[in-house]
Design a protein around this motif. Structure first.
Motif, mmCIF file in Angstrom:
data_model
loop_
_atom_site.group_PDB
_atom_site.id
_atom_site.type_symbol
_atom_site.label_atom_id
_atom_site.label_comp_id
_atom_site.label_asym_id
_atom_site.label_seq_id
_atom_site.Cartn_x
_atom_site.Cartn_y
_atom_site.Cartn_z
ATOM 1 N N PHE A 27 43.166 35.351 24.075
ATOM 2 C CA PHE A 27 42.154 34.202 24.574
ATOM 3 C C PHE A 27 42.793 32.967 24.878
ATOM 4 N N ASP A 28 44.395 32.999 24.463
ATOM 5 C CA ASP A 28 44.935 31.669 24.627
ATOM 6 C C ASP A 28 45.328 31.547 26.178
ATOM 7 N N TYR A 29 45.669 32.892 26.694
ATOM 8 C CA TYR A 29 46.345 32.829 28.304
ATOM 9 C C TYR A 29 45.134 32.781 29.308
ATOM 10 N N LYS A 30 45.388 31.866 30.011
ATOM 11 C CA LYS A 30 44.251 31.771 31.037
ATOM 12 C C LYS A 30 44.826 31.049 32.193
ATOM 13 N N PRO A 31 44.390 31.350 33.349
ATOM 14 C CA PRO A 31 43.243 32.129 33.863
ATOM 15 C C PRO A 31 43.612 33.689 33.851
ATOM 16 N N TRP A 32 42.399 34.597 33.540
ATOM 17 C CA TRP A 32 42.516 35.914 33.935
ATOM 18 C C TRP A 32 42.238 36.268 35.152
ATOM 19 N N PHE A 33 42.822 37.618 35.506
ATOM 20 C CA PHE A 33 42.451 38.213 36.909
ATOM 21 C C PHE A 33 42.169 39.496 36.457
ATOM 22 N N ILE A 34 41.292 39.991 37.347
ATOM 23 C CA ILE A 34 41.137 41.574 37.410
ATOM 24 C C ILE A 34 41.334 42.280 38.801
ATOM 25 N N LEU A 35 41.722 43.477 38.920
ATOM 26 C CA LEU A 35 41.747 44.150 40.296
ATOM 27 C C LEU A 35 40.512 44.774 40.583
ATOM 28 N N LYS A 36 39.796 44.140 41.610
ATOM 29 C CA LYS A 36 38.336 44.653 42.045
ATOM 30 C C LYS A 36 38.401 45.068 43.208
ATOM 31 N N GLU A 37 38.318 46.130 43.539
ATOM 32 C CA GLU A 37 38.169 46.708 45.171
ATOM 33 C C GLU A 37 39.429 46.257 45.783
ATOM 34 N N LYS A 38 40.387 46.474 45.285
ATOM 35 C CA LYS A 38 41.709 46.201 45.659
ATOM 36 C C LYS A 38 42.046 44.766 45.923
ATOM 37 N N LYS A 39 41.417 43.840 45.362
ATOM 38 C CA LYS A 39 41.762 42.374 45.447
ATOM 39 C C LYS A 39 41.761 41.840 44.115
ATOM 40 N N MET A 40 42.618 41.052 43.890
ATOM 41 C CA MET A 40 42.393 40.181 42.556
ATOM 42 C C MET A 40 41.547 39.152 42.322
ATOM 43 N N GLU A 41 40.627 39.280 41.513
ATOM 44 C CA GLU A 41 39.717 38.178 41.267
ATOM 45 C C GLU A 41 39.859 37.657 39.929
ATOM 46 N N LYS A 42 39.404 36.206 40.237
ATOM 47 C CA LYS A 42 39.692 35.377 38.882
ATOM 48 C C LYS A 42 38.464 35.374 37.784
ATOM 49 N N ILE A 43 38.477 35.538 36.725
ATOM 50 C CA ILE A 43 37.496 35.607 35.789
ATOM 51 C C ILE A 43 37.585 34.630 34.734
ATOM 52 N N GLN A 44 36.444 33.931 34.120
ATOM 53 C CA GLN A 44 36.692 32.747 33.186
ATOM 54 C C GLN A 44 35.970 33.402 32.087
ATOM 55 N N PRO A 45 36.654 33.623 31.093
ATOM 56 C CA PRO A 45 35.967 33.851 29.927
ATOM 57 C C PRO A 45 35.139 32.679 29.132
ATOM 58 N N LYS A 46 33.951 33.005 28.914
ATOM 59 C CA LYS A 46 33.375 31.774 28.539
ATOM 60 C C LYS A 46 33.127 31.500 26.996
ATOM 61 N N ALA A 47 32.914 32.640 26.119
ATOM 62 C CA ALA A 47 33.019 32.750 24.920
ATOM 63 C C ALA A 47 33.550 34.191 24.356
ATOM 64 N N TRP A 48 34.038 34.066 23.115
ATOM 65 C CA TRP A 48 34.568 35.229 22.477
ATOM 66 C C TRP A 48 34.100 35.369 20.927
ATOM 67 N N LYS A 49 33.916 36.499 20.223
ATOM 68 C CA LYS A 49 33.905 36.456 18.959
ATOM 69 C C LYS A 49 34.431 37.755 18.207
ATOM 70 N N ASN A 50 34.742 37.810 16.874
ATOM 71 C CA ASN A 50 35.182 39.127 16.313
ATOM 72 C C ASN A 50 33.774 40.013 16.291
ATOM 73 N N TYR A 51 34.116 41.198 16.257
ATOM 74 C CA TYR A 51 33.182 42.206 16.212
ATOM 75 C C TYR A 51 33.575 43.676 15.647
ATOM 76 N N LYS A 52 33.430 44.014 14.372
ATOM 77 C CA LYS A 52 33.870 45.047 13.859
ATOM 78 C C LYS A 52 35.399 45.460 14.068
ATOM 79 N N ASN A 53 36.143 44.582 13.663
ATOM 80 C CA ASN A 53 37.422 44.772 13.766
ATOM 81 C C ASN A 53 38.127 44.826 15.353
ATOM 82 N N ASN A 54 37.436 44.344 16.146
ATOM 83 C CA ASN A 54 37.806 43.972 17.685
ATOM 84 C C ASN A 54 37.242 42.786 18.036
ATOM 85 N N PHE A 55 37.016 42.578 19.467
ATOM 86 C CA PHE A 55 36.565 41.245 19.967
ATOM 87 C C PHE A 55 35.630 41.649 20.998
#
Length: 166
Positions: A27-55
């Motif tokens: 969560f410290d490394y931003k921006p994030w990108f995903i490969l969607k339909e053969k194109k890199m797309e930027k996504i912005q995490p808005k919020a996160w939290k711990n949940y059952k030993n994961n996030f």
């Protein structure tokens, strides 16, 4: 850096699998990108939290499970230049993907195609061609005992490993 898991709830939250050594660091490394339909797309995490030993996390502009579900199983990428510089003899796991692996007798074993993190030690997955078929070798990543040398500049790894050990 990570992978998006299945949705959580109806408001667009998703599970996340972090590949960083300290899993929360993703969560410290931003921006994030995903490969969607053969194109890199930027996504912005808005919020996160711990949940059952994961996030779990949510993304800006996604507010329902049906939209979030479209991101399930997508890998999360970052620009490499935002990672901290490492000391001379250190490297990121990603640096050893595609390294050629030789044993201490100088026999070519194959090319690193993946790394697997386990509770006891990490494992490198090596692929090689044998009789027109691709085969895999898994070797524990135990520094100095099995992994003798990693040279990122020449993309080579020397291992104390015989073919018969698998």
């Amino acid at each position: 850096m990570g992978k998006i898991g299945k949705t959580y709830g109806i408001l667009g939250w998703m599970k996340i699998f972090s590949f960083t050594e300290n899993q929360e660091k993703i969560f410290d490394y931003k921006p994030w990108f995903i490969l969607k339909e053969k194109k890199m797309e930027k996504i912005q995490p808005k919020a996160w939290k711990n949940y059952k030993n994961n996030f779990i996390f949510c993304v800006k502009n996604i507010s329902d499970a049906s939209e979030a579900k479209k991101l399930t199983n997508l890998n999360i990428f970052i620009n490499r230049n935002i990672l901290p510089k490492l000391p001379h003899d250190e490297y990121y796991w990603n640096d050893i993907i595609s390294c050629n692996v030789f044993n201490t007798q100088k026999k070519y074993l194959g090319k690193v195609i993946n790394l697997i993190r386990t509770q006891y030690n990490d494992i490198i997955v090596i692929e090689y061609l044998s009789k027109k078929k691709y085969k895999k070798i898994i070797i524990p990543f135990i520094d100095q005992k099995i992994i003798q040398n990693v040279n990122i500049k020449t993309k080579t790894i020397i291992v104390n490993w015989n073919e018969n050990e698998q």
